[in-house]
Scaffold this active site. Structure first.
Site, PDB file in Angstrom:
ATOM      1  N   ASN A 168     -58.765   1.482 -13.725  1.00 25.77           N
ATOM      2  CA  ASN A 168     -58.697   0.345 -13.316  1.00 25.77           C
ATOM      3  C   ASN A 168     -58.262  -0.486 -14.550  1.00 25.77           C
ATOM      4  O   ASN A 168     -58.705  -0.206 -15.825  1.00 25.77           O
ATOM      5  CB  ASN A 168     -59.920  -0.394 -13.028  1.00 25.77           C
ATOM      6  CG  ASN A 168     -60.482   0.145 -11.543  1.00 25.77           C
ATOM      7  OD1 ASN A 168     -59.445   0.519 -10.729  1.00 25.77           O
ATOM      8  ND2 ASN A 168     -62.050   0.481 -11.517  1.00 25.77           N
TER       9      ASN A 168
ATOM     10  N   HIS B 220     -62.493   7.037 -14.160  1.00 27.69           N
ATOM     11  CA  HIS B 220     -63.506   7.190 -12.952  1.00 27.69           C
ATOM     12  C   HIS B 220     -63.296   8.621 -12.543  1.00 27.69           C
ATOM     13  O   HIS B 220     -62.121   8.651 -12.102  1.00 27.69           O
ATOM     14  CB  HIS B 220     -63.763   6.150 -12.113  1.00 27.69           C
ATOM     15  CG  HIS B 220     -64.222   4.855 -12.379  1.00 27.69           C
ATOM     16  ND1 HIS B 220     -65.710   4.459 -12.434  1.00 27.69           N
ATOM     17  CD2 HIS B 220     -63.286   3.942 -13.001  1.00 27.69           C
ATOM     18  CE1 HIS B 220     -65.230   3.178 -12.970  1.00 27.69           C
ATOM     19  NE2 HIS B 220     -64.259   2.867 -13.243  1.00 27.69           N
TER      20      HIS B 220
ATOM     21  N   ILE C 217     -73.737   4.528 -14.127  1.00 28.40           N
ATOM     22  CA  ILE C 217     -75.064   4.194 -13.797  1.00 28.40           C
ATOM     23  C   ILE C 217     -74.999   3.412 -12.320  1.00 28.40           C
ATOM     24  O   ILE C 217     -76.335   3.211 -11.819  1.00 28.40           O
ATOM     25  CB  ILE C 217     -75.712   3.056 -14.664  1.00 28.40           C
ATOM     26  CG1 ILE C 217     -74.770   1.794 -14.735  1.00 28.40           C
ATOM     27  CG2 ILE C 217     -75.613   3.891 -15.947  1.00 28.40           C
ATOM     28  CD1 ILE C 217     -75.470   0.697 -15.823  1.00 28.40           C
TER      29      ILE C 217
ATOM     30  N   HIS D 222     -61.053   3.706 -19.642  1.00 24.88           N
ATOM     31  CA  HIS D 222     -61.965   4.696 -18.977  1.00 24.88           C
ATOM     32  C   HIS D 222     -61.536   5.214 -17.783  1.00 24.88           C
ATOM     33  O   HIS D 222     -60.944   4.429 -17.032  1.00 24.88           O
ATOM     34  CB  HIS D 222     -63.271   4.250 -18.856  1.00 24.88           C
ATOM     35  CG  HIS D 222     -63.642   2.807 -18.036  1.00 24.88           C
ATOM     36  ND1 HIS D 222     -63.546   1.696 -18.445  1.00 24.88           N
ATOM     37  CD2 HIS D 222     -64.194   2.833 -16.634  1.00 24.88           C
ATOM     38  CE1 HIS D 222     -63.538   0.963 -17.428  1.00 24.88           C
ATOM     39  NE2 HIS D 222     -64.091   1.563 -16.579  1.00 24.88           N
TER      40      HIS D 222
END
Length: 119
Positions: free
Chosen positions: A92, A107, A36, A105
């Site tokens: 991260n 990216h 987002i 997660h």
């Protein structure tokens, strides 16, 4: 319990369908959706459906699902047509590294030249 949905986790809520997301891919073990707050023309998050707080804990407990996350990152890059230009997969771990949602997660970033080193 590791791997179980967490009531206070934004990504667990996305997996459950309780929070909307722009999903671009989904498998039995992963879901990929647009960030987002994109940091590049293509910025998609690939997450395991099971809750683990970071990539290291996911890899230690479920190496097969960790591999699924990486494989899906590559498929996202292919679907987004950023393979040839190049793309970055970022995982991260910890607040000091910029992790803000403590659900593992990856990216997937691309669609423009990416500088090195980042950060």
């Amino acid at each position: 319990m590791a791997g179980e949905p967490q009531a206070d986790c934004l990504f667990c809520k996305i997996v459950a369908g309780a929070v909307p997301a722009t999903v671009v891919r989904e498998t039995g073990t992963t879901i990929a959706f647009r960030d987002i707050n994109p940091q590049a023309p293509t910025h998609v998050l690939v997450i395991p459906k099971a809750h683990y707080p970071d990539a290291a804990s996911l890899a230690a407990a479920e190496p097969g699902i960790a591999a699924d996350v990486l494989a899906e990152a590559g498929r996202v890059a292919a679907d987004e047509k950023i393979e040839e230009l190049g793309y970055r997969i970022v995982l991260n771990t910890g607040a000091g590294a910029g992790q803000t949602v403590f659900h593992a997660h990856a990216h997937v970033l691309g669609g423009r030249g990416l500088e090195w080193p980042p950060g």
